[in-house]
Scaffold this active site. Structure first.
Site, PDB file in Angstrom:
ATOM      1  N   SER A  47      -2.487  -6.015   7.002  1.00  0.00           N
ATOM      2  CA  SER A  47      -1.643  -6.187   7.779  1.00  0.00           C
ATOM      3  C   SER A  47      -1.913  -6.590   9.616  1.00  0.00           C
ATOM      4  CB  SER A  47      -0.137  -7.551   7.722  1.00  0.00           C
ATOM      5  OG  SER A  47      -0.798  -8.232   6.219  1.00  0.00           O
ATOM      6  N   ASN A  48      -1.221  -4.933   9.658  1.00  0.00           N
ATOM      7  CA  ASN A  48      -1.329  -4.782  11.342  1.00  0.00           C
ATOM      8  C   ASN A  48      -2.782  -3.890  11.547  1.00  0.00           C
ATOM      9  OD1 ASN A  48       2.235  -4.820  11.782  1.00  0.00           O
ATOM     10  ND2 ASN A  48       1.671  -3.856  10.085  1.00  0.00           N
ATOM     11  N   LYS A 171       2.309  -3.041  -3.345  1.00  0.00           N
ATOM     12  CA  LYS A 171       3.314  -3.288  -2.458  1.00  0.00           C
ATOM     13  C   LYS A 171       3.796  -4.880  -2.033  1.00  0.00           C
ATOM     14  CE  LYS A 171       2.998  -3.528   2.543  1.00  0.00           C
ATOM     15  NZ  LYS A 171       2.081  -3.249   3.960  1.00  0.00           N
TER      16      LYS A 171
END
Length: 308
Positions: A47-48, A171
């Protein structure tokens, strides 16, 4: 088809130039600082990594570049995990095969969320099983309700998916330690790795049986996370608790800055590389907001003091 080894994995930001194109020179500098900081592996296109804003070709190039940088600089032992979540099963399969071709050892797969009401448990199971059946590399489940329209996979569903031989980990960016402990205590860690996705529960996760961390904050503070893991392994719990408190505060401050833009701005300001450009519709961070970052400023100073 084994899970990634225990340790600290960083969902790395992807640096861009002023035209919002891949800035390969500063991507290299970032990957090397993380590797030199002692992390176990890099998650590319998490996502980053602004994955959903990049083309398929850019996503593949970012994975390939990361693997090349590590290999050429003596870090062949560091893993490259690729985020391969797509809007459809077909797209996810393509992205996963692209990731394998580019050198990724594992794929991290988000639950599709374009039509949340259609994502029933049977549909979610069928999706992950289909991707796992066709993937040339092991896959991991990525549970992040914030970016999947609130879809939050429970421990029963994840434990069911863990029985597939090519689904080897999860995760948990939901930050639910109870869920983490239920999963970690019900599956063999040699077959399925359970990672928290937030640094503010790093130590709590270790105590509950996690395999380490896959979190955003090590983009800024890789050495401090490696130090906390070392303290925990050495049984120095009081020291680990103290450091966890600082990391928890730092993670909170980073979140308030808006993680992706905040990471880039902090790295540019405090570690002297990269520019704080993000790809639209995201917006870059006003540098004035870096003036008061609480415990994160203290943590950055400690990070710089740790010797290799």
């Amino acid at each position: 088809m084994s899970p990634p080894p225990p340790g600290i994995y960083v969902p790395a930001v992807v640096f861009l130039d002023q035209n919002e194109e891949l800035d390969e020179e500063n991507i290299k500098k970032h990957i090397l600082r993380l590797a030199q900081g002692g992390i176990t592996g890099i998650l590319v296109q998490g996502s980053n990594g602004e994955a959903q804003f990049l083309s398929h070709e850019e996503r593949k190039r970012a994975i390939q570049l990361t693997r090349e940088i590590l290999d050429r600089n003596g870090f062949k032992d560091r893993l490259v995990i690729a985020g391969t979540g797509g809007h459809s099963t077909k797209e996810t399969i393509k992205l996963t095969k692209d990731a394998a071709d580019a050198g990724a050892s594992h794929a991290l797969v988000l639950t599709p969320a374009t039509w949340p009401p259609q994502m029933t448990k049977p549909n979610i199971i069928r999706f992950f099983h289909t991707v796992a059946d066709t993937s040339p590399i092991p896959i991991m489940i990525y549970n992040f309700p914030v970016v999947t329209a609130g879809i939050d996979l429970d421990s029963d569903l994840i434990s069911t998916l863990a029985k597939h031989p090519n689904i080897v980990g999860v995760k948990l960016s939901c930050g639910n330690i109870g869920k983490l402990q239920r999963i970690a205590s019900s599956v063999s860690p040699s077959e399925f790795a359970t990672f928290p996705g937030k640094a503010d529960v790093f130590l709590q996760g270790l105590i509950s049986g996690s395999a380490g961390l896959i979190g955003a904050l090590p983009n800024v503070l890789p050495r401090l996370h490696v130090q906390l893991l070392k303290l925990y392994k050495e049984g120095k719990l009081d020291e680990a608790v103290k450091l966890q408190a600082l990391l928890g505060q730092s993670d909170w401050e980073l979140g308030k800055l808006g993680s992706i833009a905040g990471i880039k701005a902090i790295v540019s300001e405090h570690f002297s590389y990269g520019e704080p450009h993000v790809r639209g519709p995201l917006s870059s961070l006003d540098s004035e907001r870096l003036a008061n970052i609480g415990g994160l400023a203290e943590a950055i100073q400690l990070e710089k003091q740790i010797k290799e």
